[in-house]
Design a protein around this motif. Structure first.
Motif: not given
Length: 539
Positions: A127, A134-139, A141, A132
């Motif tokens: 990440a 700081e992007n929990a949504v993409l993590q 995914w 990413i």
């Protein structure tokens, strides 16, 4: 040995006891019929003779490394011409070997476990590298894309196995496994990483259905349970390997690429190994390729077993006279009951809370004073592997149904202990240690039956005509339920509390025991053809 003499319409059969076995006294049986029937008494005696056969077989362990010797058995069925039945069958020692081919298939199980577990340790580091963090949504995914791919792969795997055969489907499956691993190891952006996770997910979805299917179809009856449960053991080994592969991450943050890249090697080995492995004789016979089926039997069990195995296949009615089953055939009156059992077992497996227990194990152990995440994961993993090893040793002794009921009973009791440790004030001073005990006992109970048995049992109870597609459908139920439980689990916990959720899981375990007691058949010590004949229902 069995000596059968046919004269006109009558039959005289005699069994001569094996003089080398002190456990069995010689005896003789005479059966005769009138001119109106052929060996009518044979059918009534088949079960007794089969029982004698199994008494001999349980005496040795050599069959774990080679196909075990089997005694001849006679059964009269309408689908078999009497002239096809060997008039004289003697005990022979098989010269075939199945273990190398089971080992090659288990590379698929190792990859299954490794691809599932490798992202847990690598996620934080990849990440950061891919921007990413700081992007929990993409993590999310990155984690969940493999589950979506596995669902797709499990449904397509059955059709591929029916169309191309088991070994060629393994070779095809190695492509998404290897390419997916390579893309993730070399990813420079999140899009490439997600594509790699999707491809790897498709690969493990196919292998999740294909590995138990192939092992069940090539394993000797006497050790099929042991070899079938080895599949689940190697999945656990794959998960453990992923955990160990992550140990260098603390000192080398770029190590996550190597973790993903390692999976290319067993993928290639799987393809190469399957190129030299025999095809399933049952699939070959179903396709009408009798000569190739005989050749596969010879490689797996030795030339001494060809006559008997081919007779069993003919007696089961497996032939190319029936058209290949379609997906809608699984829901027909003829097959729906047994297909529903397969889907229900995987649904109970997931709804009983295994993912929740594993998810919360780290926090449970921290409350008990075990602060190391690696130590917590190792303890859970050790309980899982130990339970699978015990299950492997008991599968052909205690039976599948017995292990399932014992497993779900233990899981229900463990869930109740976990729920009480969180809510009962009298247990507050001991809540930490009780929670750890409950977690370990739950994982151990799961590994004894609910984990390994469904994947072993389903290829056994499904008729050869629908086996690949029915296994794929049941595994699809596993992946779909796994996906939705992961999606909504935290929301349910936030709304109802973890203790109430654990009580709900305990209730599911009780329902599972009742369902298994009334609907699951025991398959221990019986050939796939015998099971198919018993479960066959006229359309």
């Amino acid at each position: 040995m069995m000596r059968c003499t046919v004269t006109g319409g009558g039959c005289v059969a005699s069994w001569i006891g094996d003089r080398r076995s002190p456990a069995v006294n010689p005896f003789s049986v005479r059966m005769s019929t009138g001119n109106g029937g052929w060996c009518g008494g044979l059918r009534s005696r088949a079960a007794e003779l089969s029982g004698l056969e199994m008494a001999h077989l349980r005496g040795g362990i050599g069959g774990l490394f080679r196909a075990s010797p089997r005694y001849g058995r006679l059964q009269a069925t309408a689908a078999v011409d009497p002239e096809d039945i060997p008039l004289e069958k003697v005990q022979v020692k098989s010269s075939g070997h199945v273990m190398p081919y089971v080992g090659v298939a288990c590379l698929g199980a190792i990859l299954f476990g490794y691809h599932l577990g490798v992202v847990n340790g690598a996620l934080e580091y990849l990440a950061k590298d891919l921007g990413i963090a700081e992007n929990a949504v993409l993590q999310g995914w990155v984690v969940s894309t493999s589950l979506a791919g596995a669902t797709l792969g499990s449904f397509t795997g059955g059709s591929l196995a029916d169309k191309f055969g088991r070994t060629r489907t393994f070779i095809l499956d190695a492509a998404p496994l290897a390419v997916g691993a390579f893309l993730r190891a070399t990813a420079q952006d999140i899009r490439t990483m997600i594509i790699g996770r999707l491809l790897a997910g498709i690969g493990i979805g196919i292998s999740s259905a294909l590995v138990p299917l192939y092992i069940s179809e090539i394993s000797p009856t006497e050790i099929r349970g042991t070899l079938g449960s080895v599949n689940q053991l190697f999945i656990c080994i794959g998960i453990l390997a992923a955990l160990l592969a992550g140990l260098p991450l603390a000192g080398n943050p770029a190590w996550w690429r190597t973790m993903f890249g390692i999976a290319v090697v067993p993928s290639i080995l799987l393809a190469v190994g399957m190129a030299f492995s025999p095809e399933s004789p049952r699939w070959l016979f179903q396709q009408g390729k009798v000569i190739q089926a005989e050749s596969a039997v010879k490689r797996l069990y030795g030339k001494e077993m060809v006559t008997e195995i081919m007779y069993d296949l003919r007696a089961s009615g497996q032939s190319s006279s029936e058209t290949e089953a379609g997906w809608f055939d699984l829901f027909s009156k003829r097959y729906w009951k047994v297909v529903s059992v397969g889907a229900a077992l995987f649904l109970f497996q997931q709804l009983a809370g295994i993912n929740a227990v594993v998810y919360y194990s780290t926090s449970v152990f921290r409350n008990a004073g075990i602060t190391s995440d690696v130590a917590a994961s190792a303890l859970v993993g050790a309980a899982n592997v130990f339970g699978r090893m015990v299950a492997s040793s008991l599968m052909d002794k205690q039976g599948r149904k017995s292990l399932l009921m014992t497993s779900f009973s233990g899981m229900g009791a463990s869930m109740l202990l976990l729920a009480l440790s969180f809510t009962w004030k009298a247990l507050a001073p001991y809540s930490g240690i009780l929670a750890v005990v409950g977690t370990v006992l739950y994982v151990l109970s799961f590994a004894l039956g609910a984990g390994p048995v469904p994947a072993l049992l389903l290829p056994e109870i499904f008729a050869s005509r629908i086996r690949a597609k029915a296994v794929a459908l049941s595994l699809g139920m596993h992946w779909v339920s796994n996906f939705f439980i992961g999606l909504y689990f935290l929301s349910v916990v936030n709304k109802f509390g973890i203790s109430n959720v654990y009580l709900g899981f305990a209730s599911v375990c009780v329902l599972a025991v009742l369902y298994i007691a009334g609907n699951v058949v025991e398959t221990k010590g019986r050939s796939l053809e015998e099971i198919e004949r018993e479960l066959s229902v006229a359309e």
